[in-house]
Design an enzyme around this catalytic site. Sequence first.
Site, PDB file in Angstrom:
ATOM      1  N   ASP A  13       0.812  -1.225   0.000  1.00 49.31           N
ATOM      2  CA  ASP A  13       0.000   0.000   0.000  1.00 49.31           C
ATOM      3  C   ASP A  13       0.842   1.270   0.000  1.00 49.31           C
ATOM      4  O   ASP A  13       0.456   2.285   0.579  1.00 49.31           O
ATOM      5  CB  ASP A  13      -0.960   0.035   1.210  1.00 49.31           C
ATOM      6  CG  ASP A  13      -1.747  -1.247   1.332  1.00 49.31           C
ATOM      7  OD1 ASP A  13      -2.280  -1.699   0.308  1.00 49.31           O
ATOM      8  OD2 ASP A  13      -1.813  -1.812   2.437  1.00 49.31           O
ATOM      9  N   LYS A  16       1.845   2.133  -5.016  1.00 47.30           N
ATOM     10  CA  LYS A  16       2.424   1.559  -6.244  1.00 47.30           C
ATOM     11  C   LYS A  16       1.540   1.851  -7.447  1.00 47.30           C
ATOM     12  O   LYS A  16       2.025   2.074  -8.539  1.00 47.30           O
ATOM     13  CB  LYS A  16       2.552   0.033  -6.115  1.00 47.30           C
ATOM     14  CG  LYS A  16       3.689  -0.422  -5.245  1.00 47.30           C
ATOM     15  CD  LYS A  16       3.861  -1.923  -5.296  1.00 47.30           C
ATOM     16  CE  LYS A  16       2.835  -2.717  -4.541  1.00 47.30           C
ATOM     17  NZ  LYS A  16       2.763  -2.512  -3.103  1.00 47.30           N
ATOM     18  N   GLY A  40      -4.440  -5.120  -4.718  1.00 49.06           N
ATOM     19  CA  GLY A  40      -5.571  -4.367  -5.267  1.00 49.06           C
ATOM     20  C   GLY A  40      -5.157  -2.961  -5.571  1.00 49.06           C
ATOM     21  O   GLY A  40      -4.463  -2.350  -4.769  1.00 49.06           O
ATOM     22  N   HIS A  41      -5.513  -2.492  -6.740  1.00 50.21           N
ATOM     23  CA  HIS A  41      -5.365  -1.064  -6.923  1.00 50.21           C
ATOM     24  C   HIS A  41      -6.345  -0.482  -7.911  1.00 50.21           C
ATOM     25  O   HIS A  41      -6.926  -1.177  -8.726  1.00 50.21           O
ATOM     26  CB  HIS A  41      -3.913  -0.668  -7.164  1.00 50.21           C
ATOM     27  CG  HIS A  41      -3.440  -0.810  -8.551  1.00 50.21           C
ATOM     28  ND1 HIS A  41      -2.624  -1.812  -8.951  1.00 50.21           N
ATOM     29  CD2 HIS A  41      -3.662  -0.029  -9.616  1.00 50.21           C
ATOM     30  CE1 HIS A  41      -2.371  -1.653 -10.218  1.00 50.21           C
ATOM     31  NE2 HIS A  41      -2.983  -0.584 -10.654  1.00 50.21           N
ATOM     32  N   GLN A 223       2.188  -6.316  -2.845  1.00 52.50           N
ATOM     33  CA  GLN A 223       2.538  -6.259  -1.418  1.00 52.50           C
ATOM     34  C   GLN A 223       3.866  -5.496  -1.224  1.00 52.50           C
ATOM     35  O   GLN A 223       4.154  -4.609  -2.006  1.00 52.50           O
ATOM     36  CB  GLN A 223       2.595  -7.654  -0.774  1.00 52.50           C
ATOM     37  CG  GLN A 223       1.243  -8.342  -0.681  1.00 52.50           C
ATOM     38  CD  GLN A 223       0.873  -9.127  -1.926  1.00 52.50           C
ATOM     39  OE1 GLN A 223       1.696  -9.831  -2.477  1.00 52.50           O
ATOM     40  NE2 GLN A 223      -0.353  -9.012  -2.365  1.00 52.50           N
TER      41      GLN A 223
HETATM   42  P1  IMP Z   1      -2.390 -12.886   2.682  1.00 50.25           P
HETATM   43  O1  IMP Z   1      -1.490 -12.391   1.608  1.00 50.25           O
HETATM   44  O2  IMP Z   1      -3.852 -12.740   2.353  1.00 50.25           O
HETATM   45  O3  IMP Z   1      -2.045 -14.274   3.139  1.00 50.25           O
HETATM   46  O4  IMP Z   1      -2.181 -11.950   3.980  1.00 50.25           O
HETATM   47  C1  IMP Z   1      -0.969 -11.975   4.726  1.00 50.25           C
HETATM   48  C2  IMP Z   1      -0.593 -10.582   5.202  1.00 50.25           C
HETATM   49  O5  IMP Z   1      -0.249  -9.774   4.077  1.00 50.25           O
HETATM   50  C3  IMP Z   1      -1.718  -9.828   5.933  1.00 50.25           C
HETATM   51  O6  IMP Z   1      -1.125  -8.999   6.930  1.00 50.25           O
HETATM   52  C4  IMP Z   1      -2.307  -8.962   4.845  1.00 50.25           C
HETATM   53  O7  IMP Z   1      -2.937  -7.810   5.384  1.00 50.25           O
HETATM   54  C5  IMP Z   1      -1.059  -8.595   4.074  1.00 50.25           C
HETATM   55  N1  IMP Z   1      -1.333  -8.258   2.661  1.00 50.25           N
HETATM   56  C6  IMP Z   1      -1.624  -9.100   1.655  1.00 50.25           C
HETATM   57  N2  IMP Z   1      -1.797  -8.446   0.501  1.00 50.25           N
HETATM   58  C7  IMP Z   1      -1.592  -7.150   0.777  1.00 50.25           C
HETATM   59  C8  IMP Z   1      -1.593  -5.964  -0.027  1.00 50.25           C
HETATM   60  O8  IMP Z   1      -1.801  -5.977  -1.257  1.00 50.25           O
HETATM   61  N3  IMP Z   1      -1.318  -4.788   0.631  1.00 50.25           N
HETATM   62  C9  IMP Z   1      -1.033  -4.761   1.962  1.00 50.25           C
HETATM   63  N4  IMP Z   1      -1.012  -5.841   2.744  1.00 50.25           N
HETATM   64  C10 IMP Z   1      -1.290  -7.029   2.162  1.00 50.25           C
END
Ligand code: IMP
Length: 429
Positions: A13, A16, A40-41, A223
Amino acid sequence: MANVTVIGAQWGDEGKGKIVDWLASRADVVVRFQGGHNAGHTLVVDGKTYKLSLLPSGIVSGTLSVIGNGVVLDPWALREEVARIEAQGVRITDDNLAIADNCPLILPLHRDLDALRETAAGKGKIGTTGRGIGPAYEDKVGRRAIRVCDLAHLDALEAQLDRLCAHHDALRAGFGQPPVDRAALLAALSEVAPFVLRFAQPVWKRLKKVRRAGARILFEGAQGVLLDVDHGTYPFVTSSNTVSGTAAAGSGLGPSATGFVLGIVKAYTTRVGSGPFPTELDDEIGQRLGERGHEFGTVTGRKRRVGWFDAVLVRQSCAISGVTGIALTKIDVLDGLEKVKICTGYRLRGKVYDYLPSHAADQALCEPIYEEMDGWSQSTAGARSYADLPANAIKYIQRIQELIECPVALVSTSPERDDTILMRDPFVD
Ligand code: IMP
């Protein structure tokens, strides 16, 4: 011409989206190489808003968009996203979308397991996006995943599902859940197969060809480095490698293709989900930054945690990811603060650290050491040259650059594409 790899250098976040859009408009190919629809964006093109999770950012402008083998792909989420974007007038065909045929699939059983584990973990939960990302990567590494290419061999799929379900049924039983309905899963996969197979191919080959033809490739990371499964704040991480090196392994092009590594860095820090966050602010300033920065998750809508800029973490991320230069975003969110703080080290059990130690308990105990600087009352929003910035904002940016030991390539001063101060062009440098 150089290629560019964009990665988040904090906990995701970082903004990007805007930078990737700008670069995508000048790229010939955009490649996703890790993660899934947990990313997501929001893209705004010619006044129209598009919400993307899995599709690479080039898709809206018709640029060849590639989903690499390093991604985990939910075929139903993909179909829904393609339909939604097509309904907005974008044509998506195998001319502009290519999916690696060795890409592992996210199935409903992965989403189930993600939810079961998070519920069972109670307070110790990771705070995942609930998309089944982690369980899908587990099955990939466990060599029992169903991959895109398996959809072209439906006759063999039943036996593969037996193996996969035997594993999941045992896990589900532990949570008091019924076994997977194999027949329903096989039927659902058979039904979605033709849609996915339209785009499936050995993308490494397509990328080799376009690279030889001199195409500019943009690798679009999702991420951030601090969520990397090896280098992040383990176990509060995502399940993929989010570092720049994954661009090579997750697409099938060698490391020499990754080019300029652009680390996206927010002028303060945020994180969604659980886990250590040394500079987190639980006060009015945190509240104000969260509101001004619209810090709510794009995918889950969750409120993001907010804190001061942590130079220790960003220096570490830049080193681990071999960042060539950073894009500093959302500097305007700090406008109007009397003082701004930067974390320059941690105090832990009487010792000073210039890096984040690996153990989760140590990370949780790290107390930030701050350097305080004067803020600026003037607005930085919309500035397009260094000269437009208040002197104290320039000092802040320069101090960040020194502390993270990495040059600032560009500064973003609003969500608008043109509100950017460009010091180095990643595609040209
Ligand atoms: P997962 O990727 O759904 O397994 O989540 C694992 C961790 O990564 C959690 O803390 C989520 O909030 C974080 N996370 C996953 N995708 C994103 C993203 O696109 N932006 C920010 N945090 C993310």
